[in-house]
Design a protein around this motif. Structure first.
Motif, PDB file in Angstrom:
ATOM      1  N   GLU A   1       0.938  -1.200   0.057  1.00 42.25           N
ATOM      2  CA  GLU A   1       0.067   0.164  -0.093  1.00 42.25           C
ATOM      3  C   GLU A   1       0.720   1.217   0.089  1.00 42.25           C
ATOM      4  OE1 GLU A   1      -4.111   1.374  -0.027  1.00 42.25           O
ATOM      5  OE2 GLU A   1      -3.235  -0.627   0.010  1.00 42.25           O
ATOM      6  N   PRO A   2       0.598   2.190  -0.723  1.00 42.05           N
ATOM      7  CA  PRO A   2       1.557   3.588  -1.004  1.00 42.05           C
ATOM      8  C   PRO A   2       1.569   4.199   0.331  1.00 42.05           C
ATOM      9  CG  PRO A   2       0.106   3.333  -2.739  1.00 42.05           C
ATOM     10  CD  PRO A   2      -0.531   2.250  -1.891  1.00 42.05           C
ATOM     11  N   ALA A   3       2.601   4.814   0.662  1.00 46.99           N
ATOM     12  CA  ALA A   3       2.594   5.494   1.968  1.00 46.99           C
ATOM     13  C   ALA A   3       1.795   6.494   2.168  1.00 46.99           C
ATOM     14  CB  ALA A   3       4.151   6.014   2.029  1.00 46.99           C
ATOM     15  N   ASP A   4       1.350   7.281   1.199  1.00 45.74           N
ATOM     16  CA  ASP A   4       0.448   8.075   1.265  1.00 45.74           C
ATOM     17  C   ASP A   4      -1.057   7.689   1.279  1.00 45.74           C
ATOM     18  OD1 ASP A   4       0.509   7.624  -1.375  1.00 45.74           O
ATOM     19  OD2 ASP A   4       0.473   9.660  -2.245  1.00 45.74           O
ATOM     20  N   SER A   5      -1.398   6.460   1.230  1.00 45.61           N
ATOM     21  CA  SER A   5      -2.685   5.854   1.036  1.00 45.61           C
ATOM     22  C   SER A   5      -3.575   6.201   2.214  1.00 45.61           C
ATOM     23  CB  SER A   5      -2.599   4.471   0.973  1.00 45.61           C
ATOM     24  OG  SER A   5      -4.046   3.792   1.312  1.00 45.61           O
ATOM     25  N   PRO A   6      -4.934   6.688   1.977  1.00 46.30           N
ATOM     26  CA  PRO A   6      -5.759   6.940   3.086  1.00 46.30           C
ATOM     27  C   PRO A   6      -5.954   5.504   4.176  1.00 46.30           C
ATOM     28  CG  PRO A   6      -6.763   7.418   0.945  1.00 46.30           C
ATOM     29  CD  PRO A   6      -5.605   6.908   0.768  1.00 46.30           C
ATOM     30  N   ARG A   7      -5.804   4.539   3.921  1.00 45.79           N
ATOM     31  CA  ARG A   7      -5.886   3.378   4.482  1.00 45.79           C
ATOM     32  C   ARG A   7      -4.660   3.250   5.698  1.00 45.79           C
ATOM     33  NH1 ARG A   7      -5.823  -2.089   1.239  1.00 45.79           N
ATOM     34  NH2 ARG A   7      -7.150  -3.014   2.776  1.00 45.79           N
ATOM     35  N   ARG A   8      -3.600   4.160   5.371  1.00 42.96           N
ATOM     36  CA  ARG A   8      -2.593   4.104   6.510  1.00 42.96           C
ATOM     37  C   ARG A   8      -2.790   5.389   7.632  1.00 42.96           C
ATOM     38  NH1 ARG A   8       1.773   1.207   5.608  1.00 42.96           N
ATOM     39  NH2 ARG A   8       2.260   0.255   3.422  1.00 42.96           N
ATOM     40  N   ARG A   9      -3.901   5.945   7.076  1.00 45.59           N
ATOM     41  CA  ARG A   9      -4.399   7.275   7.970  1.00 45.59           C
ATOM     42  C   ARG A   9      -5.696   6.804   8.925  1.00 45.59           C
ATOM     43  NH1 ARG A   9      -3.229  10.142   3.412  1.00 45.59           N
ATOM     44  NH2 ARG A   9      -5.420  10.804   3.254  1.00 45.59           N
ATOM     45  N   GLN A  10      -6.515   5.905   8.399  1.00 50.32           N
ATOM     46  CA  GLN A  10      -7.761   5.640   8.939  1.00 50.32           C
ATOM     47  C   GLN A  10      -7.561   4.536   9.902  1.00 50.32           C
ATOM     48  OE1 GLN A  10     -10.153   4.877   5.439  1.00 50.32           O
ATOM     49  NE2 GLN A  10      -9.711   2.606   5.778  1.00 50.32           N
ATOM     50  N   GLU A  11      -8.649   4.333  10.876  1.00 48.69           N
ATOM     51  CA  GLU A  11      -8.652   3.300  11.604  1.00 48.69           C
ATOM     52  C   GLU A  11      -9.452   2.120  10.919  1.00 48.69           C
ATOM     53  OE1 GLU A  11     -10.388   5.850  14.731  1.00 48.69           O
ATOM     54  OE2 GLU A  11      -8.870   5.152  16.063  1.00 48.69           O
ATOM     55  N   GLY A  12      -8.577   1.108  10.645  1.00 51.28           N
ATOM     56  CA  GLY A  12      -9.192   0.010   9.785  1.00 51.28           C
ATOM     57  C   GLY A  12      -8.747  -0.124   8.438  1.00 51.28           C
ATOM     58  N   ILE A  13      -8.905  -1.160   7.854  1.00 53.65           N
ATOM     59  CA  ILE A  13      -8.309  -1.285   6.364  1.00 53.65           C
ATOM     60  C   ILE A  13      -9.391  -1.447   5.218  1.00 53.65           C
ATOM     61  CG2 ILE A  13      -6.506  -2.378   7.191  1.00 53.65           C
ATOM     62  CD1 ILE A  13      -7.646  -5.235   6.462  1.00 53.65           C
ATOM     63  N   TYR A  14     -10.666  -1.076   5.725  1.00 52.23           N
ATOM     64  CA  TYR A  14     -11.572  -1.181   4.600  1.00 52.23           C
ATOM     65  C   TYR A  14     -11.152   0.014   3.355  1.00 52.23           C
ATOM     66  CZ  TYR A  14     -13.059   3.073   7.189  1.00 52.23           C
ATOM     67  OH  TYR A  14     -13.049   4.523   7.836  1.00 52.23           O
ATOM     68  N   THR A  15     -11.599  -0.321   2.212  1.00 49.85           N
ATOM     69  CA  THR A  15     -11.466   0.364   1.085  1.00 49.85           C
ATOM     70  C   THR A  15     -12.344   0.052  -0.087  1.00 49.85           C
ATOM     71  OG1 THR A  15      -9.500   1.052  -0.445  1.00 49.85           O
ATOM     72  CG2 THR A  15      -9.649  -1.241   0.045  1.00 49.85           C
ATOM     73  N   ILE A  16     -12.177   0.619  -1.447  1.00 50.59           N
ATOM     74  CA  ILE A  16     -12.930   0.276  -2.544  1.00 50.59           C
ATOM     75  C   ILE A  16     -11.642  -0.066  -3.386  1.00 50.59           C
ATOM     76  CG2 ILE A  16     -15.007   1.158  -2.213  1.00 50.59           C
ATOM     77  CD1 ILE A  16     -14.326   3.230  -4.082  1.00 50.59           C
ATOM     78  N   GLN A  17     -12.062  -0.862  -4.522  1.00 48.82           N
ATOM     79  CA  GLN A  17     -11.056  -1.054  -5.552  1.00 48.82           C
ATOM     80  C   GLN A  17     -11.739  -1.072  -6.747  1.00 48.82           C
ATOM     81  OE1 GLN A  17      -7.463  -1.242  -5.678  1.00 48.82           O
ATOM     82  NE2 GLN A  17      -8.147  -0.784  -7.762  1.00 48.82           N
ATOM     83  N   ASP A  18     -11.903   0.034  -7.855  1.00 49.33           N
ATOM     84  CA  ASP A  18     -12.424  -0.196  -9.024  1.00 49.33           C
ATOM     85  C   ASP A  18     -11.525  -0.902 -10.036  1.00 49.33           C
ATOM     86  OD1 ASP A  18     -13.877   3.132  -8.804  1.00 49.33           O
ATOM     87  OD2 ASP A  18     -14.511   0.967  -7.961  1.00 49.33           O
ATOM     88  N   LEU A  19     -12.187  -1.709 -10.849  1.00 52.54           N
ATOM     89  CA  LEU A  19     -11.384  -2.684 -11.723  1.00 52.54           C
ATOM     90  C   LEU A  19     -12.155  -2.636 -13.208  1.00 52.54           C
ATOM     91  CD1 LEU A  19     -11.270  -5.954  -9.311  1.00 52.54           C
ATOM     92  CD2 LEU A  19      -9.269  -4.180  -9.899  1.00 52.54           C
ATOM     93  N   ASP A  20     -11.242  -3.155 -14.237  1.00 50.11           N
ATOM     94  CA  ASP A  20     -11.966  -3.432 -15.581  1.00 50.11           C
ATOM     95  C   ASP A  20     -12.475  -2.144 -16.079  1.00 50.11           C
ATOM     96  OD1 ASP A  20     -12.776  -4.868 -17.761  1.00 50.11           O
ATOM     97  OD2 ASP A  20     -14.580  -5.668 -16.855  1.00 50.11           O
ATOM     98  N   GLY A  21     -11.790  -0.985 -15.828  1.00 55.68           N
ATOM     99  CA  GLY A  21     -12.406   0.380 -16.539  1.00 55.68           C
ATOM    100  C   GLY A  21     -13.568   0.739 -15.743  1.00 55.68           C
ATOM    101  N   GLY A  22     -13.696   0.510 -14.379  1.00 57.39           N
ATOM    102  CA  GLY A  22     -14.745   0.815 -13.523  1.00 57.39           C
ATOM    103  C   GLY A  22     -16.038   0.007 -13.765  1.00 57.39           C
ATOM    104  N   GLN A  23     -16.040  -1.084 -14.219  1.00 49.92           N
ATOM    105  CA  GLN A  23     -17.157  -2.047 -14.488  1.00 49.92           C
ATOM    106  C   GLN A  23     -17.650  -2.784 -13.276  1.00 49.92           C
ATOM    107  OE1 GLN A  23     -19.092  -1.980 -17.546  1.00 49.92           O
ATOM    108  NE2 GLN A  23     -17.525  -0.088 -17.655  1.00 49.92           N
ATOM    109  N   ILE A  24     -16.417  -2.927 -12.392  1.00 52.51           N
ATOM    110  CA  ILE A  24     -16.371  -3.808 -11.221  1.00 52.51           C
ATOM    111  C   ILE A  24     -15.932  -2.793 -10.004  1.00 52.51           C
ATOM    112  CG2 ILE A  24     -15.543  -5.712 -10.004  1.00 52.51           C
ATOM    113  CD1 ILE A  24     -15.042  -7.114 -12.685  1.00 52.51           C
ATOM    114  N   ARG A  25     -16.653  -2.932  -9.024  1.00 50.88           N
ATOM    115  CA  ARG A  25     -16.399  -2.041  -7.816  1.00 50.88           C
ATOM    116  C   ARG A  25     -16.252  -3.161  -6.633  1.00 50.88           C
ATOM    117  NH1 ARG A  25     -17.526   3.740  -5.411  1.00 50.88           N
ATOM    118  NH2 ARG A  25     -16.096   4.235  -7.310  1.00 50.88           N
ATOM    119  N   VAL A  26     -15.046  -3.310  -6.089  1.00 51.23           N
ATOM    120  CA  VAL A  26     -14.708  -4.135  -5.007  1.00 51.23           C
ATOM    121  C   VAL A  26     -14.980  -3.507  -3.560  1.00 51.23           C
ATOM    122  CG1 VAL A  26     -13.520  -5.973  -3.894  1.00 51.23           C
ATOM    123  CG2 VAL A  26     -13.461  -5.714  -6.297  1.00 51.23           C
ATOM    124  N   PHE A  27     -15.759  -3.827  -2.765  1.00 49.50           N
ATOM    125  CA  PHE A  27     -16.030  -3.056  -1.505  1.00 49.50           C
ATOM    126  C   PHE A  27     -15.277  -4.171  -0.524  1.00 49.50           C
ATOM    127  CE2 PHE A  27     -19.241  -1.562  -4.107  1.00 49.50           C
ATOM    128  CZ  PHE A  27     -19.706  -0.338  -3.469  1.00 49.50           C
TER     129      PHE A  27
END
Length: 415
Positions: A206-232
């Motif tokens: 995970e990049p050093a400036d990622s919001p996941r390194r500043r928040q409490e917990g590791i929840y995130t979204i990841q958009d894939l396939d040109g935005g056709q898929i969103r992983v929660f």
């Protein structure tokens, strides 16, 4: 979630044919079995699952490509990081996972003991997925007070040649469960959770400036396939209450799993999403409530809240993937006009044959108790989603297919 007029015909061992409206996949759990190995069986989150389904009617309008949105950060909290700077995710991996593809493949899985043989990485690599989603128990490194235990566990897995070959130039993301969080069945009171959060994010590069390194917990979204898929990618550990400690006078457990900040983030990202496919990644099972291992049903108020949100924002085809059980199973639950489907895929290095005899009122067909992983495939022409659970010989154990409706021009405004 599929809308009420969309039916899916599901196939699998002993299934015959059934009709469903949404899909879910699970991972692996350590508390329900002796966790014996199974030597003789044929950039964020994940479970392995494989499903095939066929819709009877086209999906209604309300689907579109997704925009990338960062998870909410808590500026008052700074997660400690390790002394070494986190690695970098290959630009090739990011480009391949986020660009639109004629046939996009997302593989996923859970429950991986780093000290056991790792027989599935070459099998999974043969499917050539664009990305890999961890669904928890990436390693087993329980420790009450020594962060080096989990750091060394990640180092051991990261040094495995087959894992290195599989993850080279491939986006890897995901969530944790209890054994990589830090302790068996641990939750919000685990005292090393900030340190283990940093260790996991380092492992995931995970990049050093990622919001996941500043928040409490590791929840995130990841958009894939040109935005056709969103992983929660949900975090079911950091704010999880201990079951049976927050009961009303009538005996109802009102404990929580996600915490209010994560709930607000989740609803906002659901409401604003323009993706055609939603993948909800949970480290523990959502639907089954007959077994005694960890599950959302232990905290029924939180479970009900999750299901209501999925029903409320049901424009996209939704797949729930979860793990922790050390076997694979398909669960189907109808509530009002919505039918929820969950596929459990677990585990990668060990499995539990006792799952064949475990009750689950929502199970469809027979569970699969060999080593397994999941594979989600989205084809562009014609639009069709395929979800599978595969075994050690890359054989299909569970399989669904369903058409995906064409995108629309805009997402509804968030509430």
């Amino acid at each position: 979630m599929l809308p009420p007029n969309a039916l899916i015909r599901a196939y699998g061992p002993g299934l015959g044919a059934c009709f469903i409206y949404a899909l879910v996949a699970l991972s692996c759990s350590p508390n329900s079995d002796p966790n014996v190995g199974e030597p003789n069986v044929s950039r964020q989150g994940g479970r392995h699952s494989r499903l095939f389904a066929q819709t009877a009617d086209p999906l209604p309008n309300g689907l579109a490509t997704a925009t990338v949105a960062a998870p909410s950060a808590n500026p008052t909290f700074v997660s400690p990081t390790t002394a070494t700077a986190p690695g970098e995710i290959s630009p090739i991996a990011i480009a391949r996972a986020t660009a639109a593809a004629d046939e996009f493949r997302l593989a996923f899985g859970s429950c991986n003991k780093q000290f056991l043989p790792q027989p599935l990485w070459k099998v999974i690599q043969a499917t050539d997925p664009h990305a890999w989603l961890w669904l928890g128990d990436i390693v087993y490194a329980d420790s009450a007070d020594d962060i080096s235990v989990i750091q060394k566990a990640y180092e051991k897995l990261g040094a495995n040649p087959d894992y290195q070959a599989f993850t080279r130039n491939r986006l890897v993301f995901g969530t944790w469960d209890d054994h990589d969080f830090g302790e068996n069945n641990a939750g919000k009171d685990y005292k090393l959770k900030r340190q283990t959060q940093a260790a996991l994010l380092d492992f995931l590069k995970e990049p050093a400036d990622s919001p996941r390194r500043r928040q409490e917990g590791i929840y995130t979204i990841q958009d894939l396939d040109g935005g056709q898929i969103r992983v929660f990618v949900l975090d079911t550990r950091y704010e999880r209450d201990t079951p049976h400690k927050n009961a009303t006078p009538l005996g109802e457990d009102i404990g929580d799993i996600l915490g209010e900040k994560q709930w607000a983030w989740f609803e906002r990202e659901l409401a604003n999403s323009r993706a055609r496919v939603h993948v909800i990644a949970s480290s523990i099972e959502v639907l089954p409530d007959d077994h005694h291992s960890e599950r959302w049903a232990e905290l029924p108020v939180a479970r009900s809240r999750l299901l209501k949100l999925l029903a409320q924002y049901s424009r996209a085809t939704t797949v729930i993937v979860s793990g922790d059980r050390h076997f694979a199973e398909l669960s189907l639950m109808k509530e009002g006009k919505t039918t929820y489907v969950e596929l459990t895929s677990s585990g990668l290095t060990h499995s539990w044959h006792g799952g064949k005899n475990e009750p689950n009122r929502y199970r469809v067909g027979q569970p699969y108790t060999g080593l397994n992983f999941g594979l989600l495939t989205l084809k562009a022409r014609p639009p069709r989603l395929t979800i599978q659970v595969r075994g050690r010989q890359n054989e299909v154990e569970l399989h669904y297919e369903l058409p995906v409706a064409p995108p629309v021009s805009a997402a509804p405004a968030s509430k």
